[in-house]
Design a protein around this motif. Structure first.
Motif, mmCIF file in Angstrom:
data_model
loop_
_atom_site.group_PDB
_atom_site.id
_atom_site.type_symbol
_atom_site.label_atom_id
_atom_site.label_comp_id
_atom_site.label_asym_id
_atom_site.label_seq_id
_atom_site.Cartn_x
_atom_site.Cartn_y
_atom_site.Cartn_z
ATOM 1 N N ALA A 51 0.829 -1.205 0.000
ATOM 2 C CA ALA A 51 0.000 0.000 0.000
ATOM 3 C C ALA A 51 0.864 1.257 0.000
ATOM 4 C CB ALA A 51 -0.945 -0.003 1.200
ATOM 5 N N ALA A 52 1.915 1.263 0.809
ATOM 6 C CA ALA A 52 2.793 2.438 0.893
ATOM 7 C C ALA A 52 3.531 2.676 -0.426
ATOM 8 C CB ALA A 52 3.782 2.269 2.038
ATOM 9 N N ILE A 53 4.016 1.604 -1.026
ATOM 10 C CA ILE A 53 4.744 1.735 -2.292
ATOM 11 C C ILE A 53 3.787 2.133 -3.411
ATOM 12 C CG2 ILE A 53 6.060 0.452 -4.038
ATOM 13 C CD1 ILE A 53 7.173 -1.220 -1.577
ATOM 14 N N THR A 54 2.603 1.555 -3.433
ATOM 15 C CA THR A 54 1.600 1.902 -4.447
ATOM 16 C C THR A 54 1.234 3.376 -4.362
ATOM 17 O OG1 THR A 54 0.715 -0.347 -4.474
ATOM 18 C CG2 THR A 54 -0.725 1.393 -5.311
ATOM 19 N N ALA A 55 1.019 3.876 -3.145
ATOM 20 C CA ALA A 55 0.672 5.294 -2.965
ATOM 21 C C ALA A 55 1.792 6.201 -3.469
ATOM 22 C CB ALA A 55 0.371 5.577 -1.497
ATOM 23 N N ALA A 56 3.039 5.869 -3.125
ATOM 24 C CA ALA A 56 4.183 6.676 -3.579
ATOM 25 C C ALA A 56 4.312 6.613 -5.102
ATOM 26 C CB ALA A 56 5.464 6.188 -2.908
ATOM 27 N N HIS A 57 4.082 5.442 -5.668
ATOM 28 C CA HIS A 57 4.191 5.236 -7.116
ATOM 29 C C HIS A 57 3.137 6.046 -7.871
ATOM 30 C CE1 HIS A 57 5.363 3.190 -10.771
ATOM 31 N NE2 HIS A 57 4.169 2.630 -10.923
ATOM 32 N N ARG A 58 1.959 6.202 -7.277
ATOM 33 C CA ARG A 58 0.892 7.007 -7.900
ATOM 34 C C ARG A 58 1.259 8.485 -7.928
ATOM 35 N NH1 ARG A 58 -3.781 3.805 -5.000
ATOM 36 N NH2 ARG A 58 -4.126 2.199 -6.576
ATOM 37 N N GLU A 59 1.950 8.940 -6.876
ATOM 38 C CA GLU A 59 2.370 10.341 -6.809
ATOM 39 C C GLU A 59 3.481 10.644 -7.791
ATOM 40 O OE1 GLU A 59 3.251 12.084 -3.006
ATOM 41 O OE2 GLU A 59 1.612 10.989 -2.051
ATOM 42 N N SER A 60 4.462 9.756 -7.854
ATOM 43 C CA SER A 60 5.603 9.926 -8.731
ATOM 44 C C SER A 60 6.146 8.537 -9.060
ATOM 45 C CB SER A 60 6.680 10.770 -8.041
ATOM 46 O OG SER A 60 7.786 10.945 -8.881
ATOM 47 N N ALA A 61 6.162 8.185 -10.333
ATOM 48 C CA ALA A 61 6.515 6.830 -10.752
ATOM 49 C C ALA A 61 7.857 6.384 -10.179
ATOM 50 C CB ALA A 61 6.542 6.746 -12.269
ATOM 51 N N LEU A 62 7.857 5.192 -9.607
ATOM 52 C CA LEU A 62 9.073 4.596 -9.047
ATOM 53 C C LEU A 62 9.679 3.624 -10.051
ATOM 54 C CD1 LEU A 62 7.807 3.792 -5.441
ATOM 55 C CD2 LEU A 62 9.434 5.580 -6.089
ATOM 56 N N ASP A 63 11.001 3.623 -10.117
ATOM 57 C CA ASP A 63 11.714 2.697 -10.991
ATOM 58 C C ASP A 63 12.300 1.511 -10.242
ATOM 59 O OD1 ASP A 63 11.568 4.125 -13.608
ATOM 60 O OD2 ASP A 63 12.505 5.700 -12.411
ATOM 61 N N CYS A 64 12.449 1.636 -8.916
ATOM 62 C CA CYS A 64 13.034 0.554 -8.127
ATOM 63 C C CYS A 64 12.734 0.780 -6.648
ATOM 64 C CB CYS A 64 14.553 0.504 -8.346
ATOM 65 S SG CYS A 64 15.362 -0.904 -7.543
ATOM 66 N N VAL A 65 12.505 -0.314 -5.928
ATOM 67 C CA VAL A 65 12.366 -0.292 -4.472
ATOM 68 C C VAL A 65 13.528 -1.096 -3.909
ATOM 69 C CG1 VAL A 65 10.964 -1.044 -2.514
ATOM 70 C CG2 VAL A 65 9.860 -0.059 -4.534
ATOM 71 N N LEU A 66 14.230 -0.508 -2.919
ATOM 72 C CA LEU A 66 15.369 -1.171 -2.292
ATOM 73 C C LEU A 66 15.107 -1.268 -0.797
ATOM 74 C CD1 LEU A 66 16.658 1.212 -4.480
ATOM 75 C CD2 LEU A 66 18.424 -0.524 -4.313
ATOM 76 N N LEU A 67 15.269 -2.452 -0.241
ATOM 77 C CA LEU A 67 14.930 -2.690 1.161
ATOM 78 C C LEU A 67 16.088 -3.343 1.893
ATOM 79 C CD1 LEU A 67 11.563 -3.631 2.515
ATOM 80 C CD2 LEU A 67 13.477 -5.057 3.207
ATOM 81 N N ASP A 68 16.531 -2.696 2.970
ATOM 82 C CA ASP A 68 17.614 -3.210 3.811
ATOM 83 C C ASP A 68 17.015 -3.934 5.017
ATOM 84 O OD1 ASP A 68 20.348 -3.548 4.252
ATOM 85 O OD2 ASP A 68 20.555 -1.692 5.384
ATOM 86 N N GLU A 69 17.786 -4.815 5.634
ATOM 87 C CA GLU A 69 17.353 -5.578 6.818
ATOM 88 C C GLU A 69 16.137 -6.446 6.491
ATOM 89 O OE1 GLU A 69 19.373 -5.621 9.211
ATOM 90 O OE2 GLU A 69 20.443 -3.719 9.148
ATOM 91 N N ALA A 70 16.153 -7.076 5.324
ATOM 92 C CA ALA A 70 15.020 -7.870 4.839
ATOM 93 C C ALA A 70 14.713 -9.067 5.729
ATOM 94 C CB ALA A 70 15.289 -8.339 3.414
ATOM 95 N N GLN A 71 15.656 -9.499 6.544
ATOM 96 C CA GLN A 71 15.385 -10.626 7.439
ATOM 97 C C GLN A 71 14.247 -10.319 8.405
ATOM 98 O OE1 GLN A 71 18.276 -8.894 7.489
ATOM 99 N NE2 GLN A 71 18.783 -8.321 9.586
ATOM 100 N N PHE A 72 13.977 -9.036 8.652
ATOM 101 C CA PHE A 72 12.940 -8.642 9.601
ATOM 102 C C PHE A 72 11.560 -8.507 8.967
ATOM 103 C CE2 PHE A 72 16.732 -6.543 11.743
ATOM 104 C CZ PHE A 72 16.939 -7.619 12.595
ATOM 105 N N LEU A 73 11.440 -8.792 7.678
ATOM 106 C CA LEU A 73 10.137 -8.780 7.021
ATOM 107 C C LEU A 73 9.285 -9.943 7.520
ATOM 108 C CD1 LEU A 73 11.317 -8.200 3.341
ATOM 109 C CD2 LEU A 73 9.978 -6.578 4.711
ATOM 110 N N SER A 74 7.982 -9.750 7.516
ATOM 111 C CA SER A 74 7.067 -10.854 7.792
ATOM 112 C C SER A 74 6.800 -11.592 6.491
ATOM 113 C CB SER A 74 5.750 -10.329 8.365
ATOM 114 O OG SER A 74 5.039 -9.615 7.361
ATOM 115 N N GLU A 75 6.213 -12.764 6.587
ATOM 116 C CA GLU A 75 5.843 -13.517 5.389
ATOM 117 C C GLU A 75 4.890 -12.691 4.525
ATOM 118 O OE1 GLU A 75 3.621 -17.666 4.050
ATOM 119 O OE2 GLU A 75 4.120 -17.357 6.158
ATOM 120 N N THR A 76 3.925 -12.062 5.172
ATOM 121 C CA THR A 76 2.960 -11.225 4.443
ATOM 122 C C THR A 76 3.666 -10.103 3.696
ATOM 123 O OG1 THR A 76 1.205 -11.731 6.020
ATOM 124 C CG2 THR A 76 0.944 -9.713 4.725
#
Length: 191
Positions: A69-94
């Motif tokens: 939802a957060a990335i979609t909202a940002a992408h609607r405001e200004s097109a994104l070409d890439c998302v980069l995420l650090d500390e990915a081990q802390f992501l949930s399955e969802t």
């Protein structure tokens, strides 16, 4: 076709540096990126920060953050070409599945960087799902004191002895963790 990437390693392999270099490469070509890091790591203060001194501001995700939802909202405001995420081990399955949706349905490449295993050699939940569903897996190399590839993260106490039990997540750097090959990791736990 956009992909979901997982760049993984033990501690001290340059994951954050690699993320920041990829971010720079996109921005240098006039492309828009969105950076994320774990709010759990209070040392970062909202930054992706490498040990060699590079850093960049990032959004902070928590266990309940709806990344799609957060990335979609940002992408609607200004097109994104890439998302980069650090500390990915802390992501949930969802959250990992949300990021897969960003790649598959929004067409935005998602580059995740994180640890594969914890101080006991067990997979982190986010890493387990990424290893299972990412389109591309890239192992970044760290070096053990013996010169072999370091694949394990040994948690150490203040006196430098191996910590064998405790919570899966304890934030720390070189003061709390040592990257080792499996042989020296196993020997340290037996000692």
């Amino acid at each position: 076709m956009a992909k979901l990437y997982f760049y993984y390693s033990s501690m001290n392999a340059g994951k954050s540096s690699s993320l920041l270099q990829a971010d720079f490469n996109y921005r240098e070509r006039g492309m828009a990126t969105m950076l994320w890091t774990a709010a759990l790591d209070t040392r970062s203060d909202g930054l992706v920060r490498s040990r060699i001194g590079l850093e960049a501001e990032a959004h902070r995700f928590r266990p309940d953050t709806d990344l799609r939802a957060a990335i979609t909202a940002a992408h609607r405001e200004s097109a994104l070409d890439c998302v980069l995420l650090d500390e990915a081990q802390f992501l949930s399955e969802t959250q990992v599945w949300q990021l897969a949706g960003v790649a598959d349905e929004l067409g935005i490449p998602v580059l995740c960087y994180g640890l594969r295993t914890d101080f006991q050699g067990a997979l982190f939940p986010g890493s387990a799902v990424l290893l299972g569903i990412a389109d591309a897996l890239v192992e970044l190399k760290a070096v053990c004191h013996c010169g072999r590839k370091a694949t394990m993260n040994l948690r150490v106490s203040e006196d430098g002895s191996a910590v064998k039990q405790g919570a899966q997540t304890e934030i720390g750097g070189n003061d709390r963790y040592v990257a080792l090959c499996r042989k020296h990791f196993s020997a340290a736990l037996k000692g």
